[in-house]
Design a protein around this motif. Structure first.
Motif, PDB file in Angstrom:
ATOM      1  N   ILE A   1      34.203  40.969  49.912  1.00 30.07           N
ATOM      2  CA  ILE A   1      34.557  42.019  48.944  1.00 30.07           C
ATOM      3  C   ILE A   1      33.837  43.337  49.242  1.00 30.07           C
ATOM      4  CG2 ILE A   1      35.237  40.399  47.146  1.00 30.07           C
ATOM      5  CD1 ILE A   1      32.478  40.777  45.860  1.00 30.07           C
TER       6      ILE A   1
ATOM      7  N   GLU B   1      38.699  44.932  47.049  1.00 31.88           N
ATOM      8  CA  GLU B   1      38.580  44.162  45.809  1.00 31.88           C
ATOM      9  C   GLU B   1      39.432  42.903  45.967  1.00 31.88           C
ATOM     10  OE1 GLU B   1      38.867  45.982  41.561  1.00 31.88           O
ATOM     11  OE2 GLU B   1      40.897  45.543  42.262  1.00 31.88           O
ATOM     12  N   LEU B   2      38.887  41.762  45.563  1.00 35.47           N
ATOM     13  CA  LEU B   2      39.639  40.501  45.626  1.00 35.47           C
ATOM     14  C   LEU B   2      39.532  39.779  44.297  1.00 35.47           C
ATOM     15  CD1 LEU B   2      38.561  38.997  49.091  1.00 35.47           C
ATOM     16  CD2 LEU B   2      40.769  40.002  48.510  1.00 35.47           C
ATOM     17  N   SER B   3      40.558  39.012  43.994  1.00 36.05           N
ATOM     18  CA  SER B   3      40.513  38.196  42.781  1.00 36.05           C
ATOM     19  C   SER B   3      39.593  37.003  43.017  1.00 36.05           C
ATOM     20  CB  SER B   3      41.910  37.708  42.409  1.00 36.05           C
ATOM     21  OG  SER B   3      42.339  36.717  43.319  1.00 36.05           O
TER      22      SER B   3
ATOM     23  N   ASP C   1      41.362  34.442  45.094  1.00 36.56           N
ATOM     24  CA  ASP C   1      41.432  34.773  46.516  1.00 36.56           C
ATOM     25  C   ASP C   1      40.095  34.507  47.201  1.00 36.56           C
ATOM     26  OD1 ASP C   1      44.084  35.523  46.382  1.00 36.56           O
ATOM     27  OD2 ASP C   1      43.637  37.651  46.102  1.00 36.56           O
TER      28      ASP C   1
ATOM     29  N   LYS D   1      43.407  37.741  35.256  1.00 37.12           N
ATOM     30  CA  LYS D   1      42.732  37.774  36.563  1.00 37.12           C
ATOM     31  C   LYS D   1      41.476  38.621  36.505  1.00 37.12           C
ATOM     32  CE  LYS D   1      46.321  36.727  39.807  1.00 37.12           C
ATOM     33  NZ  LYS D   1      46.714  36.955  41.171  1.00 37.12           N
ATOM     34  N   ARG D   2      40.506  38.214  37.340  1.00 40.80           N
ATOM     35  CA  ARG D   2      39.254  38.965  37.485  1.00 40.80           C
ATOM     36  C   ARG D   2      39.138  39.379  38.948  1.00 40.80           C
ATOM     37  NH1 ARG D   2      35.028  37.492  33.485  1.00 40.80           N
ATOM     38  NH2 ARG D   2      36.137  36.462  31.810  1.00 40.80           N
ATOM     39  N   PHE D   3      38.879  40.653  39.147  1.00 36.86           N
ATOM     40  CA  PHE D   3      38.767  41.205  40.494  1.00 36.86           C
ATOM     41  C   PHE D   3      37.337  41.678  40.733  1.00 36.86           C
ATOM     42  CE2 PHE D   3      43.198  41.494  39.394  1.00 36.86           C
ATOM     43  CZ  PHE D   3      43.832  41.124  40.564  1.00 36.86           C
ATOM     44  N   TYR D   4      36.834  41.354  41.920  1.00 39.64           N
ATOM     45  CA  TYR D   4      35.447  41.654  42.269  1.00 39.64           C
ATOM     46  C   TYR D   4      35.386  42.568  43.479  1.00 39.64           C
ATOM     47  CZ  TYR D   4      34.273  37.793  39.196  1.00 39.64           C
ATOM     48  OH  TYR D   4      34.136  36.974  38.107  1.00 39.64           O
ATOM     49  N   ARG D   5      34.339  43.398  43.496  1.00 41.42           N
ATOM     50  CA  ARG D   5      34.042  44.265  44.635  1.00 41.42           C
ATOM     51  C   ARG D   5      32.531  44.397  44.732  1.00 41.42           C
ATOM     52  NH1 ARG D   5      36.736  48.611  47.345  1.00 41.42           N
ATOM     53  NH2 ARG D   5      38.463  48.390  45.913  1.00 41.42           N
TER      54      ARG D   5
END
Length: 106
Positions: A19, A23-25, A28, A61-65
């Protein structure tokens, strides 16, 4: 737990690498590991609790970076480490390719 302790864990470093640029869920991210979604979720929680990743919610959904600013001087270290690993991988691949070309026909 401080940032150094957090990134000492190899899976957390790999999550940060995934990440770093994009940004990825959570799903993912979890799909890239051979552990349960719950295990990856726990690593994400530790990264989130220490402020090393940002979280964006979109529906369910939760997206992280990776938060490079929060990583401070560790960001440069991580980038250098990943670059070194990529260089090593490239050298190994080139050596294997060369060995294959030089192998006598059977």
């Amino acid at each position: 737990m401080d940032a150094v302790q957090v990134i000492a864990e190899p899976r957390r470093r790999e999550i940060l690498r995934l990440i770093w640029e994009d940004e990825l869920s959570a799903g993912d991210i979890a799909a890239r590991f051979e552990v349960t979604f719950g295990a990856v979720s726990q690593h994400l929680k530790v990264l989130r609790d220490t402020g090393l990743v940002t979280l964006r919610k979109d529906g369910t959904k939760r997206f992280y970076r990776a938060d490079r600013q929060a990583l401070g001087p560790l960001a440069e270290y991580l980038q250098a480490m990943w670059a070194t690993k990529l260089d090593t991988l490239a050298r190994l691949a080139e050596a294997a390719e060369e060995a294959e070309r030089n192998e006598p026909p059977s």
